[in-house]
Write an enzyme that holds these catalytic residues in place. Sequence first.
Site, PDB file in Angstrom:
ATOM      1  N   HIS A  11      -3.105   7.889   6.098  1.00 34.39           N
ATOM      2  CA  HIS A  11      -3.309   6.626   5.380  1.00 34.39           C
ATOM      3  C   HIS A  11      -4.793   6.286   5.432  1.00 34.39           C
ATOM      4  O   HIS A  11      -5.379   5.926   4.414  1.00 34.39           O
ATOM      5  CB  HIS A  11      -2.457   5.536   6.015  1.00 34.39           C
ATOM      6  CG  HIS A  11      -2.446   4.264   5.246  1.00 34.39           C
ATOM      7  ND1 HIS A  11      -2.017   4.180   3.941  1.00 34.39           N
ATOM      8  CD2 HIS A  11      -2.828   2.998   5.591  1.00 34.39           C
ATOM      9  CE1 HIS A  11      -2.120   2.926   3.507  1.00 34.39           C
ATOM     10  NE2 HIS A  11      -2.615   2.195   4.490  1.00 34.39           N
ATOM     11  N   HIS A  56      -9.443   2.636  -1.677  1.00 33.59           N
ATOM     12  CA  HIS A  56      -8.010   2.370  -1.519  1.00 33.59           C
ATOM     13  C   HIS A  56      -7.399   2.046  -2.884  1.00 33.59           C
ATOM     14  O   HIS A  56      -7.721   1.043  -3.496  1.00 33.59           O
ATOM     15  CB  HIS A  56      -7.812   1.191  -0.561  1.00 33.59           C
ATOM     16  CG  HIS A  56      -6.412   1.047  -0.069  1.00 33.59           C
ATOM     17  ND1 HIS A  56      -5.321   1.584  -0.707  1.00 33.59           N
ATOM     18  CD2 HIS A  56      -5.911   0.401   1.027  1.00 33.59           C
ATOM     19  CE1 HIS A  56      -4.222   1.283  -0.040  1.00 33.59           C
ATOM     20  NE2 HIS A  56      -4.555   0.560   1.026  1.00 33.59           N
ATOM     21  N   CYS A  98       0.809  -1.225   0.000  1.00 35.21           N
ATOM     22  CA  CYS A  98       0.000   0.000   0.000  1.00 35.21           C
ATOM     23  C   CYS A  98       0.841   1.273   0.000  1.00 35.21           C
ATOM     24  O   CYS A  98       0.363   2.330  -0.426  1.00 35.21           O
ATOM     25  CB  CYS A  98      -0.910   0.022   1.220  1.00 35.21           C
ATOM     26  SG  CYS A  98      -1.791  -1.530   1.504  1.00 35.21           S
ATOM     27  N   SER A 138      25.820  42.037 -54.966  1.00 34.92           N
ATOM     28  CA  SER A 138      26.718  43.190 -54.882  1.00 34.92           C
ATOM     29  C   SER A 138      27.213  43.386 -53.457  1.00 34.92           C
ATOM     30  O   SER A 138      27.947  42.557 -52.931  1.00 34.92           O
ATOM     31  CB  SER A 138      26.038  44.433 -55.440  1.00 34.92           C
ATOM     32  OG  SER A 138      26.986  45.476 -55.586  1.00 34.92           O
TER      33      SER A 138
END
Length: 992
Positions: free
Chosen positions: A319, A359, A183, A628
């Site tokens: 988490h 998740h 994870c 020229s």
Amino acid sequence: MIEGQTSLTGREIAIIGMVGRFPGASDLESFWHNLENGVESISFFTRDEMANAGIDPHLFQHPDYVKAKGAIGDIEMFDADFFGFTPREAAAMDPQQRVFIECAWQAIETAGYDPFRYEGLIGVYAGASELSYLTHLLQYRDNVVQAAREDHIFFGNSLDCLSTHASYKCNLRGPSITVQTACSTSLVAIHLAYQSLLNYECDLALAGGVSISAPNQEGYLYQEGSVVSPDGHCRAFDHKAKGTIPSNGIGIVVLKRLSEALSEGDTIHAIIKGSAINNDGKQKVGYTAPSVEGQAEAISLAQAIAEIDPEQISYIETHGTGTPLGDPVEIAALTQAFQATTSKTGYCAIGSLKSNQGHLKAAAGVAGLIKTVLCLKHQKIPPSLHFESPNPQIDFANSPFYVNTKLADWNHSPRLAGVSSFGIGGTNAHVILEEAPPPSTIQPSRPYQLLILSARTETALEAATANLATHLNQHPEENLADVAFTLQNGRRNFEYRRFVVASDSSDAQKALQELNPERVYTQTCTAKPQSVIFLFPGQGSQYVNMGRELYTTEPFYREQVDQCNQWLQNQLGLDLLPIIYPETPTQSTNSPLYETHISQLALFVVEYALAKLLMSWGVKPDAMIGHSIGEYVAACLAGVYSLEEALNLVHTRGSLMQHTEEGAMLSIPLPPGQISLSNKALSFAAINTPSNCVVSGSVPAVIQLENELNQKGIQTQRLKVNRAFHSSLMEPCLALFSDAVNQITLKPPTIPFISNVTGNWITQEEATSPQYWTKQIRQTVRFADGIGQVLAKPEALLIEVGPGHSLSTFARKHPQSSTSRKILSTLPHPKTKNQNSAWLQTLLGQLWFSGVQLDWANFCALEKRKRIPLPTYPFERKRYWLDTLDAFAHKSPIQKPSTSKTANLADYFYLPSWKRSLIPTPSANYQRTKTCLLFIDDSGLGQELADQLTREGCNIFTVRVGQEFTPTTQNDCQINPSQNQDYSALIGKAIE
């Protein structure tokens, strides 16, 4: 220290690019919209959807089967052609790899870089979740063990190949490492990229993760005590929390050392102040269990590396899996880490992205980091969903934390946040983020901007055009100069091209929507760059204020003009600037600019400065021709004499001519062979085209000839000069000029140029001979012969570098010219309304069309420009999906899969292999002059092979992809591979 920021430690890494595809959000704009509006992006499927996805009815009818998932759209779609995959390769590849490669390209583009031009090292650190695509397919095989032994079947399905595949397809030459820590994978990948940049192992780094399980419409079987939710909702930190939901998604961030991002004009979304990773080790109840000590140590270490006090942090993206065990452990770990230095409570908000979208497993960490970066950018904290009252095991009251349950303004300064990700198995990661420094002030730029777009196909080019127009409409605040800079430097150049020159965003948007071909130019670029020929016009093309706008807007051009003028002032007491660019309007006829000794110097200075400007932008001449006095500019650029020597010679030449007898010149639309010059006072001054020449001589003689021709109905034109250049009237000044040339050391030319005297390529002996340059004053200017030599090169692209379009006109009228020949001018005609800057940028666009390798970085080197996020490449995706492996053998992977089976699984795939053999020896009857067809792409390898074979004596005919059969040169053409008639035409052309 940056104002409004924390003290710099030297360990700061900037986030300069981001891309993500998340449940309910195909881009970051919609992702943030969902977050700030508290949207739960979980899909709940019907039984019919489950059945159509191939889920076993016995499974989804189980009472504990949860028909929910955080799904993303179009996982079966992929632009295989863009990345060079065959349909079979694409269909066999796990969607995680396919989506990751696409997003890796998009991430680099959002940062404003072209990996094929970027000189530094770009690293890749990423990971993916378990492979379900191949597993899903293999379940239909009777002999799975035998299938597994066929290693090549798993090409494109190995987790090991995730990062390296992206590095290969996107030309990323830094470290390429695939990370697997469950994870926490993607946040660990970000930490490793952070460290790699600090260690100078790379200069840019892509970091992130992807998690896509197949089929897309699937649920999961709930088990009591597992990490998944029984009802498809994640209630992080809530008393009802029972788990999370498996989801699909991908996120990638582009990282760069902060000091370099600031100095090089990158858009900085946020700053990584520090990061840390560790593992729980053995000190926990089980392998899958979290650890307070392990998590707390990782958080404290990240704060220490960032040199940040916990009280400075006002948000934590947790988490937050919403499990009865994991949530209390996470808050306990955070509290332990924070309360090591503070006893303050309730001041730091927390949230969990998993409450919105479940998740994402390997992509969870980067998704949480991207969410937090967006919070910093918008200065708001979105709600964490489904929170009513805390898990009874969590003591929020005595912690620094509270769950943020509604959209809240983030008013702290500076804003700092932490992001956590903890993997099953105990690998913990924590990152400290700080808001980006305030953007720099808008820097001035040119009055017009060149916007370029390119694509691999016509339809993709149209999509890119529409996307840019929409972006400009949605972001009117963006500086158009930064948009142009990013498009020029941060996108790879493809075959189908388009450009527009615009004054502001509104002008650009309108032009891109209307697509008026007089404003918006579109062309297919030839794969082989054309050679560039500079043409320098002669006396008579000058006009007051020629290049004036460039003198104001282009610092490098102004620097070259000023350098020349300063030398003239110091050495000769002559100030050209008030003459070329007078402060007040003046009548052209009264201007000193039309006096010979001034006009020749003025032309030389303007043409020299224009040429140097083009060369600074990467437009390097392969050859030159001057008319020229224009030949002196060519010789100076070729190194025959220095700039100072050239200025001295031009001044001497013009002054000597100024003191010759007054004369006249007459332009006649006839070949020289049809003009009788019985009067010795007349000479052929120039042969400009085979059917146009100029006669020069005394005023009475010229008037007599003019009358004679007019009586015959021949329309002549007297030139606006008062000297008879390239005639016998120039002879009195030859000796004095020869003395001046003998005072300098002439050097061999380093760039080929045409001789006016011979009409051929000048030789080393001629270029270094004082007699040649003396003769050049008197002899006829054989421009027609010279331009004929140039036009003999079929790939030559001509640019008139100077005022007016006289030489361009001569070149177009030459018999060897054609309508397909590109002949361009650097300055508009004095009577047109075009601005010099817009005209010159249009010229650059045309050169870009022709494959000239422009130095875009140097084009803006004197400005402080920014790379900004713009629409990325519009991939043209097709369906590459196998519901069973049997479809791979019997149907095209982009068609509806077949249900028939084949016996041998190995037949579904192939693996390239090489066999050593001796180099073939040509037989006695081998004819090296046979024509060989060589089909090549735009990578450059095929062209190198063609060039090598040509050098070895082979007659090579190259073939490229185009819209229809089109011969581009004598030995090159384009074909549409899908049209049979193109091949017939090709063979006919090749055997001519």
